[in-house]
Each structure stands twice: as structure tokens, then as C-alpha cells.
Enzyme design. Structure first.
Site, short mmCIF file in Angstrom:
data_model
loop_
_atom_site.label_atom_id
_atom_site.label_comp_id
_atom_site.label_asym_id
_atom_site.label_seq_id
_atom_site.Cartn_x
_atom_site.Cartn_y
_atom_site.Cartn_z
N ARG A 61 41.34 42.81 38.48
CA ARG A 61 40.98 41.53 37.89
C ARG A 61 39.51 41.20 38.10
O ARG A 61 38.89 40.50 37.29
CB ARG A 61 41.90 40.42 38.42
N GLU A 98 49.50 43.68 53.77
CA GLU A 98 50.59 43.17 54.60
C GLU A 98 51.45 44.35 55.09
O GLU A 98 51.86 44.40 56.24
CB GLU A 98 51.42 42.18 53.78
P1 5GP Z 1 43.10 39.75 50.38
O1 5GP Z 1 42.64 41.14 50.62
O2 5GP Z 1 41.98 38.74 50.40
O3 5GP Z 1 44.26 39.34 51.25
O4 5GP Z 1 43.75 39.72 48.95
C1 5GP Z 1 42.96 39.58 47.84
C2 5GP Z 1 43.43 40.48 46.75
O5 5GP Z 1 44.82 40.26 46.48
C3 5GP Z 1 42.64 40.13 45.51
O6 5GP Z 1 42.09 41.32 44.98
C4 5GP Z 1 43.64 39.50 44.60
O7 5GP Z 1 43.60 40.08 43.33
C5 5GP Z 1 45.01 39.69 45.22
N1 5GP Z 1 45.73 38.41 45.42
C6 5GP Z 1 46.22 37.88 46.55
N2 5GP Z 1 46.86 36.72 46.32
C7 5GP Z 1 46.75 36.49 45.01
C8 5GP Z 1 47.19 35.43 44.14
O8 5GP Z 1 47.83 34.43 44.50
N3 5GP Z 1 46.86 35.57 42.83
C9 5GP Z 1 46.15 36.62 42.37
N4 5GP Z 1 45.84 36.66 41.07
N5 5GP Z 1 45.75 37.62 43.15
C10 5GP Z 1 46.04 37.57 44.45
#
Ligand code: 5GP
Length: 174
Positions: A61, A98
Site C-alpha cells: 500500500r 505478531e
Molecule cells: P507495524 O509493522 O507498524 O506493526 O505494521 C504496519 C504494517 O501493517 C503496515 O505496512 C500496514 O500496511 C499494516 N497494517 C497494520 N494495521 C493495519 C490496519 O489497521 N490497516 C491497514 N491498512 N494496514 C495495517
């Protein structure tokens, strides 16, 4: 702001996706709306105007947002890809999910040393993804100009996972 309200009005909230207990913020209706997508793309670079040479988009995205914003800003795009997709010599950074780990890659030597790279993604959750992207950019010999995301899930404290002193902007914070 007007942009904030417009983007928020197009966001879809999906309970229990991808697993029970998670409220997923789906940006596809924002991408599908020309006015909202255009405004979002410009909002992501505005706080960093004059302070970046290229935009890095995190697969997948982040690609959409970085590409749109790069056209508006008149700069190029560095694709930060999931492991195994890039054909030439790469640098790789692993990060925790996770359950298990994932890895991001860039082509080494893709940009001149010292290039100022603004990292773009849709959502900052735990911060693991963007932190890995920032490590890659630094290891490649470029400079992280900042991080810009559409949505920050503040309760997950992703900002605290980013390298100290790194400037992070989010249009929307929950
Ligand atoms: P992080 O590594 O910060 O935990 O997760 C971020 C990544 O997970 C991002 O690349 C994102 O695309 C995805 N992600 C996590 N939660 C969401 C959410 O609620 N909506 C979307 N669109 N992507 C999420």
C-alpha cells in the site's frame, strides 16, 4: 483540516480483520476517490517540503501512496520490497510480526550516497515495518529524511520503535 476530514470520511473500519479483536483500517475507498487520494498524497509530503530527494514506498500500500506523492512532488520512488522480489544485489532487514518474522529489501546502490529519503506507508502500527525500512535506508548509505503515514495507531506506540530523533508525520491518529 479539510484533507483530514475528507480522508477520514472515506476510511472503512473492518472489525475482526485479519483476526478476531483487530479493527482494520481499510484505505481502499480513499484510493478509489480521486479528490481524497490526491489530497492525501500531497498531505504526506507537505511537512517535509524541500527536505527530501526521493520517496520510498513500503510494499504494497505504501507503493500507491509514494507513487502518487512522487508525481505531485516531482521526485522519484524507491520501492522497499518484500523479500525475494528484487532482481539485483539487495540489502535485507528482518522485522518481527505478531507471529514470526518478515523481511524488506532494497537494491544496493540504487540511489547516490547521502540521498534524502522520505519513507511512506499507509499505517504505522507497532512500527516494526517502518523501523526496518529506516534501517535499510541508513545501511544503504542514504539519509532518512523522515517517515510519513496516512494513519498512526497511537496506542501501539509505533513511534517509540523508530530510530531516536527520526521525524514522523501522520495525517490521522487513533
Ligand atoms: P507495524 O509493522 O507498524 O506493526 O505494521 C504496519 C504494517 O501493517 C503496515 O505496512 C500496514 O500496511 C499494516 N497494517 C497494520 N494495521 C493495519 C490496519 O489497521 N490497516 C491497514 N491498512 N494496514 C495495517
Amino acid at each position: 483540516s479539510e484533507t483530514r476530514a475528507l480522508v477520514e470520511s472515506r476510511l472503512a473500519l473492518i472489525p475482526d480483520f485479519p483476526e478476531p479483536g483487530v479493527l482494520f483500517r481499510d484505505l481502499t475507498p480513499v484510493f478509489a476517490d480521486g479528490a481524497a487520494f490526491h489530497a492525501l498524497a500531497e498531505a504526506l509530503t507537505a511537512p517535509f517540503a524541500g527536505r527530501f530527494d526521493v520517496l520510498a514506498g513500503v510494499e504494497a500500500r505504501g507503493f500507491l501512496l509514494a507513487a502518487a506523492a512522487s508525481v505531485a512532488a516531482g521526485v522519484g520512488v524507491l520501492p522497499i520490497r518484500k523479500a525475494g522480489k528484487l532482481p539485483r544485489a539487495v540489502l535485507r532487514e528482518e522485522y518481527s510480526l505478531e507471529y514470526g518474522t518478515a523481511a524488506l529489501e532494497v537494491h544496493e546502490g540504487e540511489l547516490p550516497p547521502g540521498t534524502r529519503v522520505l519513507i511512506v506507508d499507509d499505517v504505522l502500527a507497532t512500527g516494526g515495518t517502518v523501523a526496518a525500512a529506516a534501517r535499510l535506508v541508513e545501511r544503504a548509505g542514504w539519509h532518512v529524511a523522515g517517515v510519513s503515514v496516512a494513519i498512526e495507531l497511537a496506542e501501539l506506540h509505533g513511534r517509540d520503535a523508530l530510530p531516536a530523533g527520526l521525524e514522523a508525520y501522520s495525517l490521522l491518529s487513533y
